[in-house]
Design a protein around this motif. Structure first.
Motif, PDB file in Angstrom:
ATOM      1  N   SER A 236       0.836  -1.201   0.000  1.00  0.00           N
ATOM      2  CA  SER A 236       0.000   0.000   0.000  1.00  0.00           C
ATOM      3  C   SER A 236       0.872   1.253   0.000  1.00  0.00           C
ATOM      4  O   SER A 236       2.021   1.236   0.446  1.00  0.00           O
ATOM      5  CB  SER A 236      -0.942   0.000   1.206  1.00  0.00           C
ATOM      6  OG  SER A 236      -0.196   0.015   2.415  1.00  0.00           O
ATOM      7  N   ILE A 237       0.313   2.327  -0.510  1.00  0.00           N
ATOM      8  CA  ILE A 237       1.037   3.595  -0.654  1.00  0.00           C
ATOM      9  C   ILE A 237       0.402   4.647   0.247  1.00  0.00           C
ATOM     10  O   ILE A 237      -0.829   4.791   0.284  1.00  0.00           O
ATOM     11  CB  ILE A 237       1.003   4.091  -2.116  1.00  0.00           C
ATOM     12  CG1 ILE A 237       1.586   3.037  -3.073  1.00  0.00           C
ATOM     13  CG2 ILE A 237       1.739   5.422  -2.241  1.00  0.00           C
ATOM     14  CD1 ILE A 237       3.068   2.834  -2.952  1.00  0.00           C
ATOM     15  N   ARG A 238       1.243   5.365   0.963  1.00  0.00           N
ATOM     16  CA  ARG A 238       0.780   6.512   1.738  1.00  0.00           C
ATOM     17  C   ARG A 238       1.409   7.790   1.174  1.00  0.00           C
ATOM     18  O   ARG A 238       2.574   7.793   0.791  1.00  0.00           O
ATOM     19  CB  ARG A 238       1.157   6.374   3.217  1.00  0.00           C
ATOM     20  CG  ARG A 238       0.445   5.227   3.929  1.00  0.00           C
ATOM     21  CD  ARG A 238       0.803   5.207   5.412  1.00  0.00           C
ATOM     22  NE  ARG A 238       0.206   4.062   6.096  1.00  0.00           N
ATOM     23  CZ  ARG A 238       0.385   3.798   7.393  1.00  0.00           C
ATOM     24  NH1 ARG A 238       1.145   4.601   8.148  1.00  0.00           N
ATOM     25  NH2 ARG A 238      -0.189   2.748   7.946  1.00  0.00           N
ATOM     26  N   ARG A 239       0.627   8.880   1.162  1.00  0.00           N
ATOM     27  CA  ARG A 239       1.055  10.147   0.563  1.00  0.00           C
ATOM     28  C   ARG A 239       1.140  11.223   1.635  1.00  0.00           C
ATOM     29  O   ARG A 239       0.214  11.383   2.429  1.00  0.00           O
ATOM     30  CB  ARG A 239       0.055  10.550  -0.520  1.00  0.00           C
ATOM     31  CG  ARG A 239       0.368  11.835  -1.266  1.00  0.00           C
ATOM     32  CD  ARG A 239      -0.690  12.048  -2.342  1.00  0.00           C
ATOM     33  NE  ARG A 239      -0.419  13.200  -3.193  1.00  0.00           N
ATOM     34  CZ  ARG A 239      -0.936  14.405  -2.983  1.00  0.00           C
ATOM     35  NH1 ARG A 239      -1.757  14.611  -1.957  1.00  0.00           N
ATOM     36  NH2 ARG A 239      -0.649  15.400  -3.804  1.00  0.00           N
ATOM     37  N   TYR A 240       2.247  11.948   1.651  1.00  0.00           N
ATOM     38  CA  TYR A 240       2.467  12.923   2.719  1.00  0.00           C
ATOM     39  C   TYR A 240       2.903  14.274   2.176  1.00  0.00           C
ATOM     40  O   TYR A 240       3.732  14.355   1.269  1.00  0.00           O
ATOM     41  CB  TYR A 240       3.559  12.428   3.680  1.00  0.00           C
ATOM     42  CG  TYR A 240       3.197  11.167   4.415  1.00  0.00           C
ATOM     43  CD1 TYR A 240       2.387  11.199   5.547  1.00  0.00           C
ATOM     44  CD2 TYR A 240       3.667   9.930   3.973  1.00  0.00           C
ATOM     45  CE1 TYR A 240       2.052  10.037   6.223  1.00  0.00           C
ATOM     46  CE2 TYR A 240       3.342   8.761   4.645  1.00  0.00           C
ATOM     47  CZ  TYR A 240       2.530   8.826   5.766  1.00  0.00           C
ATOM     48  OH  TYR A 240       2.199   7.671   6.435  1.00  0.00           O
ATOM     49  N   ALA A 241       2.385  15.325   2.793  1.00  0.00           N
ATOM     50  CA  ALA A 241       2.914  16.667   2.601  1.00  0.00           C
ATOM     51  C   ALA A 241       3.998  16.904   3.653  1.00  0.00           C
ATOM     52  O   ALA A 241       4.201  16.092   4.564  1.00  0.00           O
ATOM     53  CB  ALA A 241       1.796  17.697   2.735  1.00  0.00           C
ATOM     54  N   PHE A 242       4.697  18.041   3.545  1.00  0.00           N
ATOM     55  CA  PHE A 242       5.739  18.375   4.514  1.00  0.00           C
ATOM     56  C   PHE A 242       5.169  18.336   5.931  1.00  0.00           C
ATOM     57  O   PHE A 242       4.058  18.768   6.182  1.00  0.00           O
ATOM     58  CB  PHE A 242       6.297  19.777   4.248  1.00  0.00           C
ATOM     59  CG  PHE A 242       6.809  19.974   2.847  1.00  0.00           C
ATOM     60  CD1 PHE A 242       7.295  18.912   2.100  1.00  0.00           C
ATOM     61  CD2 PHE A 242       6.808  21.224   2.265  1.00  0.00           C
ATOM     62  CE1 PHE A 242       7.763  19.094   0.807  1.00  0.00           C
ATOM     63  CE2 PHE A 242       7.271  21.428   0.971  1.00  0.00           C
ATOM     64  CZ  PHE A 242       7.748  20.348   0.239  1.00  0.00           C
ATOM     65  N   LYS A 243       5.949  17.818   6.843  1.00  0.00           N
ATOM     66  CA  LYS A 243       5.644  17.784   8.273  1.00  0.00           C
ATOM     67  C   LYS A 243       4.608  16.735   8.655  1.00  0.00           C
ATOM     68  O   LYS A 243       4.272  16.601   9.822  1.00  0.00           O
ATOM     69  CB  LYS A 243       5.181  19.157   8.775  1.00  0.00           C
ATOM     70  CG  LYS A 243       6.270  20.212   8.781  1.00  0.00           C
ATOM     71  CD  LYS A 243       7.311  19.898   9.822  1.00  0.00           C
ATOM     72  CE  LYS A 243       8.377  20.962   9.916  1.00  0.00           C
ATOM     73  NZ  LYS A 243       9.393  20.664  10.938  1.00  0.00           N
ATOM     74  N   GLU A 244       4.081  15.985   7.696  1.00  0.00           N
ATOM     75  CA  GLU A 244       3.077  14.987   8.028  1.00  0.00           C
ATOM     76  C   GLU A 244       3.686  13.646   8.386  1.00  0.00           C
ATOM     77  O   GLU A 244       3.003  12.753   8.892  1.00  0.00           O
ATOM     78  CB  GLU A 244       2.093  14.802   6.866  1.00  0.00           C
ATOM     79  CG  GLU A 244       1.190  16.008   6.653  1.00  0.00           C
ATOM     80  CD  GLU A 244       0.197  15.812   5.526  1.00  0.00           C
ATOM     81  OE1 GLU A 244      -0.710  16.654   5.420  1.00  0.00           O
ATOM     82  OE2 GLU A 244       0.329  14.839   4.756  1.00  0.00           O
ATOM     83  N   VAL A 245       4.973  13.477   8.121  1.00  0.00           N
ATOM     84  CA  VAL A 245       5.664  12.214   8.426  1.00  0.00           C
ATOM     85  C   VAL A 245       7.111  12.538   8.747  1.00  0.00           C
ATOM     86  O   VAL A 245       7.653  13.545   8.263  1.00  0.00           O
ATOM     87  CB  VAL A 245       5.571  11.222   7.235  1.00  0.00           C
ATOM     88  CG1 VAL A 245       6.351  11.708   6.038  1.00  0.00           C
ATOM     89  CG2 VAL A 245       5.996   9.819   7.641  1.00  0.00           C
ATOM     90  N   SER A 246       7.726  11.702   9.583  1.00  0.00           N
ATOM     91  CA  SER A 246       9.131  11.932   9.914  1.00  0.00           C
ATOM     92  C   SER A 246       9.879  10.618   9.928  1.00  0.00           C
ATOM     93  O   SER A 246       9.336   9.550  10.236  1.00  0.00           O
ATOM     94  CB  SER A 246       9.260  12.633  11.273  1.00  0.00           C
ATOM     95  OG  SER A 246       8.656  11.860  12.296  1.00  0.00           O
ATOM     96  N   HIS A 247      11.174  10.699   9.577  1.00  0.00           N
ATOM     97  CA  HIS A 247      12.066   9.559   9.715  1.00  0.00           C
ATOM     98  C   HIS A 247      12.303   9.288  11.198  1.00  0.00           C
ATOM     99  O   HIS A 247      12.390  10.220  11.998  1.00  0.00           O
ATOM    100  CB  HIS A 247      13.428   9.862   9.078  1.00  0.00           C
ATOM    101  CG  HIS A 247      13.445   9.836   7.587  1.00  0.00           C
ATOM    102  ND1 HIS A 247      13.656   8.674   6.876  1.00  0.00           N
ATOM    103  CD2 HIS A 247      13.303  10.821   6.683  1.00  0.00           C
ATOM    104  CE1 HIS A 247      13.640   8.957   5.584  1.00  0.00           C
ATOM    105  NE2 HIS A 247      13.427  10.246   5.448  1.00  0.00           N
ATOM    106  N   LEU A 248      12.439   8.024  11.558  1.00  0.00           N
ATOM    107  CA  LEU A 248      12.929   7.677  12.893  1.00  0.00           C
ATOM    108  C   LEU A 248      14.412   7.360  12.750  1.00  0.00           C
ATOM    109  O   LEU A 248      14.800   6.445  12.023  1.00  0.00           O
ATOM    110  CB  LEU A 248      12.163   6.472  13.458  1.00  0.00           C
ATOM    111  CG  LEU A 248      10.684   6.729  13.754  1.00  0.00           C
ATOM    112  CD1 LEU A 248      10.020   5.467  14.271  1.00  0.00           C
ATOM    113  CD2 LEU A 248      10.534   7.847  14.772  1.00  0.00           C
ATOM    114  N   LEU A 249      15.240   8.136  13.402  1.00  0.00           N
ATOM    115  CA  LEU A 249      16.693   8.015  13.233  1.00  0.00           C
ATOM    116  C   LEU A 249      17.293   7.096  14.301  1.00  0.00           C
ATOM    117  O   LEU A 249      16.756   6.969  15.381  1.00  0.00           O
ATOM    118  CB  LEU A 249      17.333   9.400  13.313  1.00  0.00           C
ATOM    119  CG  LEU A 249      16.863  10.369  12.225  1.00  0.00           C
ATOM    120  CD1 LEU A 249      17.396  11.762  12.488  1.00  0.00           C
ATOM    121  CD2 LEU A 249      17.301   9.891  10.840  1.00  0.00           C
TER     122      LEU A 249
END
Length: 249
Positions: A236-249
């Protein structure tokens, strides 16, 4: 990088709240040539993306803003400005160290640490861009970071030696001019291909977090609008604008 005959202005400041603020305010009162530059030794309120600040020791790093008039670009393709700015910083830093990448949308990372942030502020005129102010902060010679920023790094910390900030700036401007020319020549596919190749963690599944929680995904694509498409293990594909998702480092 200049639509007019005027030579770009280079304004050097010892201190300002933010080079973006200074350049935007100045451009409201006078018509500045395209490519004009504001460089500061110190910013009292350096800005990143909304909610972020930028820590920088006085006289140690490179903080500047550059003015463009990309009125040939439709507003829905303004992400190209972000892409060429990010690629220009990445390729500038490639001359000094390895494993530099672009973390979507336009942070520059060396391995898992942030070496550069930027803030791009675009003004529109009708359906097209009118002007862009590109603010960039690159950690060059800072030896110690004291703020609660999670993962900063500088060229000095990576290489163990001080670099000439003017040389870094000149290299950036040369590369950026070439990318801006490519944009004027409508080489958008080449720019997007280079951007995808340069992306941080573009080679497999990694942990992310959105408003629903943590999950694993891989980068599927970046839309021309700048939206990030992530593919989960189930396809499945999820679509994000800026600030809606973040990498976990």
């Amino acid at each position: 990088m200049n639509n007019e005959n005027d030579t770009p202005r280079i304004i050097r400041l010892q201190e300002t709240d933010s080079t973006n603020n200074y350049l935007r305010e100045l451009s409201r009162h006078e018509t500045l040539p395209e490519g004009s530059l504001v460089i500061a030794d110190f910013q009292t309120c350096g800005k990143g993306q909304p909610g972020n600040t930028w820590e920088s020791e006085k006289g140690k790093n490179l903080m500047f803003s550059i003015l463009l008039y990309p009125d040939f670009l439709p507003a829905n393709r303004q992400f190209l400005i972000s892409q060429i700015a990010a690629l220009s910083v990445k390729e500038t830093l490639d001359a000094y160290t390895d494993r530099v990448s672009v973390k979507w949308p336009n942070d520059i990372y060396r391995e898992d640490k942030k070496i550069c942030g930027m803030l791009i502020e675009n003004d529109l005129s009708g359906r097209n861009l009118y002007c862009s102010v590109i603010g960039i902060g690159i950690n060059i010679n800072q030896q110690l970071f004291r703020s609660n920023a999670p993962n900063p790094v500088s060229l000095y910390q990576i290489t163990g030696k001080e670099q000439d900030r003017e040389e870094v700036l000149k290299r950036f401007l040369r590369i950026f001019s070439n990318y801006y020319l490519a944009l004027l020549q409508e080489k958008e596919d080449e720019i997007r291909t280079a951007y995808m190749k340069a992306l941080f963690r573009n080679d497999g599944f990694y942990p992310y977090r959105d408003e629903q929680g943590e999950f694993e995904a891989r980068i599927h694509a970046i839309e021309p609008t700048g939206h990030l498409l992530l593919q989960l293990h189930d396809g499945s594909i999820r679509r994000y604008a800026f600030k809606e998702v973040s990498h976990l480092l």
